[in-house]
Motif scaffolding. Sequence first.
Motif, PDB file in Angstrom:
ATOM      1  N   GLY A   1       0.834  -1.194   0.000  1.00  0.00           N
ATOM      2  CA  GLY A   1       0.000   0.000   0.000  1.00  0.00           C
ATOM      3  C   GLY A   1       0.867   1.241   0.000  1.00  0.00           C
ATOM      4  O   GLY A   1       2.052   1.195   0.341  1.00  0.00           O
ATOM      5  N   ARG A   2       0.293   2.361  -0.372  1.00  0.00           N
ATOM      6  CA  ARG A   2       1.066   3.585  -0.543  1.00  0.00           C
ATOM      7  C   ARG A   2       1.830   3.987   0.718  1.00  0.00           C
ATOM      8  O   ARG A   2       2.924   4.523   0.649  1.00  0.00           O
ATOM      9  N   ASP A   3       1.265   3.735   1.900  1.00  0.00           N
ATOM     10  CA  ASP A   3       1.894   4.207   3.127  1.00  0.00           C
ATOM     11  C   ASP A   3       2.530   3.086   3.944  1.00  0.00           C
ATOM     12  O   ASP A   3       2.962   3.311   5.076  1.00  0.00           O
ATOM     13  N   ASP A   4       2.599   1.884   3.378  1.00  0.00           N
ATOM     14  CA  ASP A   4       3.084   0.752   4.165  1.00  0.00           C
ATOM     15  C   ASP A   4       4.512   0.952   4.654  1.00  0.00           C
ATOM     16  O   ASP A   4       4.832   0.680   5.821  1.00  0.00           O
ATOM     17  N   PHE A   5       5.398   1.426   3.780  1.00  0.00           N
ATOM     18  CA  PHE A   5       6.788   1.559   4.184  1.00  0.00           C
ATOM     19  C   PHE A   5       7.010   2.769   5.086  1.00  0.00           C
ATOM     20  O   PHE A   5       7.915   2.759   5.915  1.00  0.00           O
ATOM     21  N   ARG A   6       6.197   3.786   4.943  1.00  0.00           N
ATOM     22  CA  ARG A   6       6.277   4.909   5.882  1.00  0.00           C
ATOM     23  C   ARG A   6       5.896   4.426   7.275  1.00  0.00           C
ATOM     24  O   ARG A   6       6.576   4.758   8.267  1.00  0.00           O
ATOM     25  N   ARG A   7       4.833   3.628   7.369  1.00  0.00           N
ATOM     26  CA  ARG A   7       4.425   3.112   8.669  1.00  0.00           C
ATOM     27  C   ARG A   7       5.486   2.186   9.260  1.00  0.00           C
ATOM     28  O   ARG A   7       5.747   2.213  10.464  1.00  0.00           O
ATOM     29  N   LEU A   8       6.099   1.361   8.416  1.00  0.00           N
ATOM     30  CA  LEU A   8       7.157   0.478   8.894  1.00  0.00           C
ATOM     31  C   LEU A   8       8.345   1.291   9.401  1.00  0.00           C
ATOM     32  O   LEU A   8       8.918   0.985  10.454  1.00  0.00           O
ATOM     33  N   ARG A   9       8.718   2.330   8.659  1.00  0.00           N
ATOM     34  CA  ARG A   9       9.838   3.172   9.075  1.00  0.00           C
ATOM     35  C   ARG A   9       9.552   3.821  10.422  1.00  0.00           C
ATOM     36  O   ARG A   9      10.404   3.840  11.319  1.00  0.00           O
ATOM     37  N   GLU A  10       8.338   4.356  10.575  1.00  0.00           N
ATOM     38  CA  GLU A  10       7.986   5.019  11.825  1.00  0.00           C
ATOM     39  C   GLU A  10       7.970   4.029  12.985  1.00  0.00           C
ATOM     40  O   GLU A  10       8.398   4.355  14.105  1.00  0.00           O
ATOM     41  N   MET A  11       7.490   2.820  12.751  1.00  0.00           N
ATOM     42  CA  MET A  11       7.456   1.803  13.790  1.00  0.00           C
ATOM     43  C   MET A  11       8.862   1.436  14.247  1.00  0.00           C
ATOM     44  O   MET A  11       9.147   1.340  15.441  1.00  0.00           O
ATOM     45  N   LEU A  12       9.776   1.268  13.277  1.00  0.00           N
ATOM     46  CA  LEU A  12      11.152   0.920  13.620  1.00  0.00           C
ATOM     47  C   LEU A  12      11.854   2.062  14.340  1.00  0.00           C
ATOM     48  O   LEU A  12      12.639   1.839  15.261  1.00  0.00           O
ATOM     49  N   GLU A  13      11.580   3.284  13.903  1.00  0.00           N
ATOM     50  CA  GLU A  13      12.210   4.427  14.550  1.00  0.00           C
ATOM     51  C   GLU A  13      11.753   4.565  15.991  1.00  0.00           C
ATOM     52  O   GLU A  13      12.542   4.935  16.870  1.00  0.00           O
ATOM     53  N   ARG A  14      10.483   4.254  16.261  1.00  0.00           N
ATOM     54  CA  ARG A  14      10.003   4.296  17.644  1.00  0.00           C
ATOM     55  C   ARG A  14      10.713   3.258  18.511  1.00  0.00           C
ATOM     56  O   ARG A  14      10.842   3.422  19.718  1.00  0.00           O
TER      57      ARG A  14
END
Length: 222
Positions: free
Chosen positions: A188-201
């Motif tokens: 999905g369009r935002d899947d990798f943004r969400r993954l990046r944010e999750m890892l950064e947290r």
Amino acid sequence: MTAIIALSRIHFPVTTLGPGRRIGIWFQGCSIRCSGCISMDTWAPGRGITTIDDVVGAITPWLPAADGITISGGEPFDQPIALLALLKRLRSLTDADVLVFTGHPWTKVRESANASPGLIDAIVTGPFDVNQRQTLALRGSDNQELHFLTALGQTRFESFQRPMTDVERTLDVMFDDRGDVWFAGIPGRDDFRRLREMLERAGAKLSTSEDKRPSSGGMSAQ
């Protein structure tokens, strides 16, 4: 003398780019370079140079267990000689279906795709368009088209002429010898943004290969 091919990677099994357990073959080099593409690492030409013999040798052990073969990139039709040679070898070794992804429109590749009947069973055509919706099965954006070139292609892929289901919004995860992680599928369009944010947290960092040019508003994967 065996044909030369520029290859990004191969993998088995791939379960997100067509029916069943599939061999994935990604070409290296792309002249189309769609805005928002998630695979900028496959754009540059002249990398991953090998031979058709070596590719066939590497995937042959997988063929008995493979339901199909998916060829993507990069852009397969940027290497027409290598693509044709590879398709001919595959057809001599297996009855599994062959699906090809290309960023070129059908009008541009139709003659080449039909020049050697029976080599390609189904083909997804058209560039990824970051401004289009992303609702159809097997397509990164809704402008892309799925074509059946053989009876086998019709049988295997006709069920994909429909909206994508939630179950299909999954990715295959692959690891290489360098410790890099590869994803196969259509996120999905935002899947990798969400993954990046999750890892950064969690205190980790994620570096991805998607197109980050200012004009990009999304991402594609195949």
